[in-house]
Design a protein around this motif. Sequence first.
Motif, mmCIF file in Angstrom:
data_model
loop_
_atom_site.group_PDB
_atom_site.id
_atom_site.type_symbol
_atom_site.label_atom_id
_atom_site.label_comp_id
_atom_site.label_asym_id
_atom_site.label_seq_id
_atom_site.Cartn_x
_atom_site.Cartn_y
_atom_site.Cartn_z
ATOM 1 N N ASP A 90 0.978 -1.428 0.204
ATOM 2 C CA ASP A 90 0.310 -0.027 0.072
ATOM 3 C C ASP A 90 0.909 1.350 -0.004
ATOM 4 O O ASP A 90 0.326 2.188 -0.488
ATOM 5 N N ASN A 91 1.870 1.201 0.699
ATOM 6 C CA ASN A 91 2.790 2.603 0.747
ATOM 7 C C ASN A 91 4.063 2.566 0.043
ATOM 8 O O ASN A 91 4.680 3.425 0.147
ATOM 9 N N LYS A 92 4.279 1.528 -0.727
ATOM 10 C CA LYS A 92 5.761 1.360 -1.429
ATOM 11 C C LYS A 92 5.905 2.319 -2.325
ATOM 12 O O LYS A 92 6.912 2.986 -2.360
ATOM 13 N N ASN A 93 4.896 2.660 -3.200
ATOM 14 C CA ASN A 93 5.164 3.846 -4.041
ATOM 15 C C ASN A 93 5.268 5.278 -3.463
ATOM 16 O O ASN A 93 6.303 6.020 -3.959
ATOM 17 N N TYR A 94 4.479 5.391 -2.560
ATOM 18 C CA TYR A 94 4.793 6.656 -1.567
ATOM 19 C C TYR A 94 6.042 6.829 -1.045
ATOM 20 O O TYR A 94 6.898 7.817 -1.010
ATOM 21 N N LEU A 95 6.609 5.677 -0.471
ATOM 22 C CA LEU A 95 7.951 5.830 0.172
ATOM 23 C C LEU A 95 9.018 5.933 -0.879
ATOM 24 O O LEU A 95 9.980 6.745 -0.835
ATOM 25 N N TYR A 96 8.967 5.167 -1.772
ATOM 26 C CA TYR A 96 9.839 5.066 -3.040
ATOM 27 C C TYR A 96 9.902 6.495 -3.521
ATOM 28 O O TYR A 96 10.913 7.174 -3.712
ATOM 29 N N SER A 97 8.688 7.276 -3.722
ATOM 30 C CA SER A 97 8.752 8.615 -4.328
ATOM 31 C C SER A 97 9.580 9.785 -3.353
ATOM 32 O O SER A 97 10.355 10.378 -3.638
ATOM 33 N N LEU A 98 9.283 9.370 -2.354
ATOM 34 C CA LEU A 98 9.844 10.466 -1.054
ATOM 35 C C LEU A 98 11.310 10.376 -1.034
ATOM 36 O O LEU A 98 12.027 11.132 -0.998
ATOM 37 N N ASN A 100 13.238 8.751 -3.036
ATOM 38 C CA ASN A 100 13.811 9.341 -4.575
ATOM 39 C C ASN A 100 14.182 10.735 -4.556
ATOM 40 O O ASN A 100 15.124 11.259 -5.095
ATOM 41 N N TYR A 101 13.068 11.666 -4.014
ATOM 42 C CA TYR A 101 13.184 13.010 -3.926
ATOM 43 C C TYR A 101 14.180 13.393 -2.843
ATOM 44 O O TYR A 101 15.217 14.358 -3.158
ATOM 45 N N LEU A 102 14.471 12.723 -1.625
ATOM 46 C CA LEU A 102 15.452 13.069 -1.002
ATOM 47 C C LEU A 102 16.916 12.966 -1.581
ATOM 48 O O LEU A 102 17.817 13.664 -1.629
ATOM 49 N N ASP A 103 16.940 11.688 -2.339
ATOM 50 C CA ASP A 103 18.048 11.397 -2.952
ATOM 51 C C ASP A 103 18.512 12.348 -4.238
ATOM 52 O O ASP A 103 19.697 12.905 -4.137
ATOM 53 N N SER A 104 17.515 12.794 -4.838
ATOM 54 C CA SER A 104 17.893 14.103 -5.808
ATOM 55 C C SER A 104 18.100 15.178 -5.009
ATOM 56 O O SER A 104 19.224 15.778 -5.601
ATOM 57 N N LYS A 105 17.670 15.544 -3.803
ATOM 58 C CA LYS A 105 18.270 16.699 -3.139
ATOM 59 C C LYS A 105 19.728 16.390 -2.745
ATOM 60 O O LYS A 105 20.530 17.750 -2.611
ATOM 61 N N PHE A 106 20.075 15.313 -2.107
ATOM 62 C CA PHE A 106 21.364 15.214 -1.680
ATOM 63 C C PHE A 106 22.277 15.139 -2.871
ATOM 64 O O PHE A 106 23.522 15.540 -2.815
ATOM 65 N N ASN A 107 21.931 14.653 -4.156
ATOM 66 C CA ASN A 107 22.549 14.669 -5.216
ATOM 67 C C ASN A 107 23.209 16.035 -5.710
ATOM 68 O O ASN A 107 24.082 16.205 -6.206
ATOM 69 N N GLU A 108 22.055 17.017 -5.818
ATOM 70 C CA GLU A 108 22.106 18.375 -6.036
ATOM 71 C C GLU A 108 23.293 19.024 -5.347
ATOM 72 O O GLU A 108 24.348 19.651 -5.743
ATOM 73 N N LEU A 109 23.209 18.616 -3.769
ATOM 74 C CA LEU A 109 24.304 19.157 -2.971
ATOM 75 C C LEU A 109 25.603 18.474 -3.298
ATOM 76 O O LEU A 109 26.612 19.261 -3.315
ATOM 77 N N GLU A 110 25.710 17.233 -3.599
ATOM 78 C CA GLU A 110 26.873 16.548 -3.996
ATOM 79 C C GLU A 110 27.538 17.332 -5.021
ATOM 80 O O GLU A 110 28.767 17.581 -5.134
ATOM 81 N N GLN A 111 26.647 17.626 -6.091
ATOM 82 C CA GLN A 111 27.350 18.246 -7.340
ATOM 83 C C GLN A 111 27.783 19.758 -7.107
ATOM 84 O O GLN A 111 28.766 20.228 -7.628
ATOM 85 N N ARG A 112 26.838 20.450 -6.485
ATOM 86 C CA ARG A 112 27.036 21.884 -6.078
ATOM 87 C C ARG A 112 28.468 22.259 -5.238
ATOM 88 O O ARG A 112 29.077 23.312 -5.194
ATOM 89 N N TYR A 113 28.737 21.352 -4.107
ATOM 90 C CA TYR A 113 29.775 21.723 -3.316
ATOM 91 C C TYR A 113 30.796 20.479 -3.309
ATOM 92 O O TYR A 113 31.707 20.734 -2.449
ATOM 93 N N ASN A 114 30.795 19.859 -4.184
ATOM 94 C CA ASN A 114 32.016 18.599 -4.400
ATOM 95 C C ASN A 114 31.936 17.708 -2.972
ATOM 96 O O ASN A 114 32.971 17.736 -2.405
ATOM 97 N N VAL A 115 30.818 17.557 -2.378
ATOM 98 C CA VAL A 115 30.819 16.503 -1.346
ATOM 99 C C VAL A 115 30.440 15.259 -1.780
ATOM 100 O O VAL A 115 29.904 15.148 -2.872
ATOM 101 N N LYS A 116 30.442 14.158 -0.788
ATOM 102 C CA LYS A 116 30.010 13.014 -0.940
ATOM 103 C C LYS A 116 28.855 12.533 -0.249
ATOM 104 O O LYS A 116 28.841 12.722 0.715
#
Length: 126
Positions: A90-98, A100-116
Motif C-alpha cells: 500500500d505504501n511502497k510507491n509513496y515511500l519510493y517517491s519520497l 527518491n526525492y531525498l536522494d535527488s536533493k542530496f545529489n544536488e548538494l553533492e554536485q554543487r559543493y563537491n561533497v559525497k
Amino acid sequence: MVSEFSSISGSGISEAISEADVITISIGSEELFSKLRSSYNIKTLDNTKNFKYIDDMFKDYDDLIKNIRLISKKPIYLIGYYSPITLTDDNKNYLYSLFNYLDSKFNELEQRYNVKYVKISDGFLN
C-alpha cells in the motif's frame, strides 16, 4: 540551524572544522521522521507537504555546507536517511517517491559543493 552556526563560530566549531581531515554531516533525521509520522496517512499518501518540508530542510543544509566550505575544502560526507516506516504494497510507491526525492536533493548538494552523499536508505529497506 544555520543562523546558530554563525553565532557559535567563536566556540571552537570553526577551528574544529578547519582542522578536520574529514567532515561528516548527519542532521535532520529526527525532524524528518517526526514530520513523516505526523503527515503519514495511508489513505492519501500525498508527498506534496513532505516535498515542501524537504525543500525547506535542504535550504538549511545548503547554507550549512556553504558556510563550512568557507572554512574548509576537506572532504565532506553527507549521511542520507532511511525509512522508519515498514514498506508494504500500500505504501511502497509513496515511500519510493519520497526517498527518491531525498536522494535527488542530496545529489544536488553533492554536485554543487563537491561533497559525497552516502546513501543508506537501500540498506534499511524493510
